[in-house]
Design an enzyme around this catalytic site. Structure first.
Site, short mmCIF file in Angstrom:
data_model
loop_
_atom_site.label_atom_id
_atom_site.label_comp_id
_atom_site.label_asym_id
_atom_site.label_seq_id
_atom_site.Cartn_x
_atom_site.Cartn_y
_atom_site.Cartn_z
N SER A 75 31.27 54.44 -1.42
CA SER A 75 32.70 54.69 -1.37
C SER A 75 33.43 53.46 -1.90
CB SER A 75 33.15 54.96 0.07
OG SER A 75 33.19 53.74 0.80
N GLU A 126 26.77 59.14 1.06
CA GLU A 126 27.45 57.86 0.86
C GLU A 126 26.72 56.78 1.66
OE1 GLU A 126 31.45 56.52 2.73
OE2 GLU A 126 31.91 57.74 0.99
#
Length: 282
Positions: A198, A172
């Site tokens: 995210s 991420e």
């Protein structure tokens, strides 16, 4: 997007990025939660929560309300009576934040199999952008350059070799986007990566770029200073380099050695598919 594609793959349900893009194009955006907007998750809850949002979608004919759910009742029965108690937290159907959804899929010579951006969190001035590439083979180098003041307004930060195979695991990329925001660059600098984001990301942050760098995707061929064009309304992401030059670079490109060579993560890297198919194991 990544999880929907993976779930659909396991359930043998046909779904691809084109399908997701078409759905997003016809579903309005009712909520702008932090960091993309001024309201927070507790404001959404107080306004009626997800059932209130679903009720508004149902009013527009965008939900199959007759489907059964784990409650033993249908979707329509679950959301019956759910009301929007705060039109500032949940915009009503006649004045959504935008007539299209929060997600957009982009295609082009740098993302032939697609890339994904949270359009609802992109500043209006960054929906169309062109700038020089600042290229990093990994997240850490990009973060260091951002904090060192080496990234300037107008730049397009490219973070590669962070995809499903290259990461491995498709890390991420929240830290680079947070760094850009912290340096006041989230409304003037774009970020492109074969990693993922995210829900807390904001700015012109384009992830899931496929094919990824580790398998020789065009993002691996970007060089420092190349011009990159982003047109989110048009769904385009282009490296402004000729096809002949890209082929010359491809002939010289060599796949890097894997970062992990043993254990489960090494096995994952060998077997994982591309992000545009859900990064599932083949």
């Amino acid at each position: 997007v990544l999880h929907l594609l993976a779930i659909a793959h396991e359930a043998k349900v046909p779904m691809d990025l084109e399908t997701i893009n078409k759905m997003s194009a016809r579903v309005p955006n009712f909520c702008h939660l932090a960091p993309a907007g001024p309201t927070h998750i507790e404001d959404l809850y107080a306004a009626g929560g997800v059932p209130a949002v679903m009720n508004q979608l149902a009013q527009l004919g965008l939900l199959h309300t007759g489907l059964p759910t784990v409650t033993g009742r249908t979707i329509g029965e679950n959301i019956a009576g759910a009301a929007n108690r705060d039109p500032d937290a949940i915009r009503p159907t006649d004045r959504p934040y935008s007539p299209t959804g929060g997600i957009a899929v982009l295609w082009g010579n740098i993302a032939q199999n697609g890339g994904v951006v949270k359009r609802s969190a992109v500043a209006p001035e960054m929906l169309v952008h062109e700038g020089p590439a600042r290229v990093f083979d990994g997240e850490e180098g990009a973060i260091a350059a951002i904090y060192a003041g080496e990234i300037k307004p107008g730049d397009v930060v490219v973070i590669r070799y962070e995809g499903p195979k290259g990461g491995p695991g498709m890390r991420e990329m929240l830290n680079p986007t947070s760094a850009l925001a912290g340096m006041g660059l989230d409304k003037s600098v774009a970020l492109i990566t074969d990693g993922r984001f995210s829900g807390a990301s904001r700015g012109a942050s384009i992830g899931h770029v496929s094919p990824e760098a580790a398998v020789g995707g065009e993002i691996a061929l970007v060089q420092e200073g190349d011009r990159i064009s982003i047109d989110i309304p048009a769904g385009r992401l282009e490296l402004l380099v000729s096809g002949e030059e890209l082929e010359r670079r491809r002939a010289q490109w060599k796949a890097p050695a894997p970062k992990v060579t043993e254990g489960w993560l090494a096995r994952y890297a060998r077997l994982v598919s591309s992000a545009n198919t859900g990064a599932v194991l083949e």
